[in-house]
Design an enzyme around this catalytic site. Structure first.
Site, PDB file in Angstrom:
ATOM      1  N   ASP A  38      62.957   7.395 111.747  1.00 38.31           N
ATOM      2  CA  ASP A  38      64.136   6.630 111.324  1.00 38.31           C
ATOM      3  C   ASP A  38      64.119   6.644 109.802  1.00 38.31           C
ATOM      4  OD1 ASP A  38      66.393   5.073 111.410  1.00 38.31           O
ATOM      5  OD2 ASP A  38      65.306   3.203 111.712  1.00 38.31           O
ATOM      6  N   CYS A  91      71.428   6.327 109.106  1.00 38.67           N
ATOM      7  CA  CYS A  91      72.670   5.546 109.197  1.00 38.67           C
ATOM      8  C   CYS A  91      73.618   5.993 108.080  1.00 38.67           C
ATOM      9  CB  CYS A  91      72.382   4.048 109.131  1.00 38.67           C
ATOM     10  SG  CYS A  91      71.496   3.510 107.653  1.00 38.67           S
TER      11      CYS A  91
END
Length: 335
Positions: A38, A91
């Site tokens: 991530d 993101c």
């Protein structure tokens, strides 16, 4: 800290925590079956919740981030077992941080990595792009997901599932670690068993640890991190789930511990109504009827449940001038 709170909230006992610069993680062998990368990114996908956020006008931030992201993927590839999977996620919308990073990683891996289709029925996504600024990218990048905010009423994300080719069994084998309880822990566990009438059988598959003065942790007996020869250079901040707080006058089972043990508890349990659950979550006292007390033979700690879901802990007591018992909520403040 945030991850630790989530582990306690969900009652997860099969997780070990360490804080490291992932690029410099002191691990060289392929020891992991699955890895989530991530990655830090320019966070363009979070603009919806941060309307005042200003993004840099040039692509310099994406260039800087992409170097870090590629380094993280290379490290993850090195420590991933053959046949293992890893997820790359950001993101942000920037192709320089998403598809182009994957394209560079696929070239680096020289055929040892593939990007696999992701299946999640009912979730609307767009495929990864395979051309950008006149550059043709690896066609399998189309299997990656671009998630735009309007598609599912979320923030923006990018996700790719990568699989390492299986060239045979990994040299690192799982090693069983058998359950043992030292004397400093045994007395606490025995007292907890007696209080809640818990049989010994379900506890035999777990390992109880007291790494410091705060209390006892619990994890699976075959947790590889229990073996001092496994990742000897990695310093684990915690192994497993915080289970029993001992640095207080009366040791208390944690909320995660209550969720873990709930179905095995035969004494000192309280069943709440739907309205009482909300009071419990707000850390308010709850008045109880006799039929809500499950084998409660004394005041003190009780495990709290609702509709066969175990929620955490409370303290049962008599309030002066009241002819029924009251429970003080011990619902965690961090939730």
């Amino acid at each position: 800290k945030a991850l630790g709170s989530s582990i306690r909230r969900l009652g997860l006992m099969n997780i070990n925590l360490t804080v490291n610069n992932a690029i410099g993680l002191p691990v060289a062998e392929p020891v992991f079956d699955k890895i989530l990368v991530d990655a830090p990114c320019s966070c363009e996908g979070t603009l919806r919740k941060s309307a005042n956020k200003v993004l840099p006008e040039s692509g310099s931030n994406s260039t800087f981030m992409s170097n870090i992201q590629l380094s993280l993927l290379k490290k993850a590839f090195a420590v991933l077992k053959p046949g293992g999977s890893m997820v790359y996620s950001t993101c942000t919308f920037s192709p320089e941080e998403n598809e182009m990073v994957l394209d560079k990683m696929l070239h680096f891996a020289e055929g040892e990595l593939t990007i696999e289709p992701i299946v999640l029925p009912g979730f609307e996504v767009s495929p990864g792009i395979t051309t950008w600024c006149g550059q043709q990218l690896d066609p399998c990048i189309r299997h990656a997901w671009r998630i735009w905010p309007h598609q599912n009423n979320t923030g923006g994300f990018f996700i790719a599932l990568l699989k390492k080719k299986d060239r045979g069994a990994s040299s690192v084998k799982s090693k069983a670690v058998y359950n043992s309880v030292d004397s400093s822990v045994a007395d606490y566990i025995a007292e907890m068993q007696q209080r809640f009438a818990i049989d010994a059988d379900p506890l035999r598959k777990w390992q109880f640890l007291m790494p410091g003065k705060r209390g006892i942790f619990v994890t699976n007996a075959d947790n590889l991190a229990l073996d001092p020869q496994f990742l000897p250079r990695v310093n684990f901040d915690s192994k497993g789930l915080f289970f029993l707080k001992t640095k207080i006058s009366y040791p208390k089972l944690s909320s995660g511990g209550a969720m873990l043990l709930g179905k095995h508890i035969k004494r000192h349990c309280v069943e709440l109504t739907a309205d009482q659950v909300e009071c419990y979550r707000q850390r308010e006292d709850v008045s109880l009827a006799n039929h809500q007390l499950i084998n409660c033979t004394s005041t003190g700690y009780v495990v709290v449940k609702y509709d066969n879901y175990y929620l955490g802990m409370g303290i049962l007591f008599w309030r002066e001038g009241v002819d029924h018992m009251t429970m003080r909520s011990l619902f965690p403040k961090y939730l």
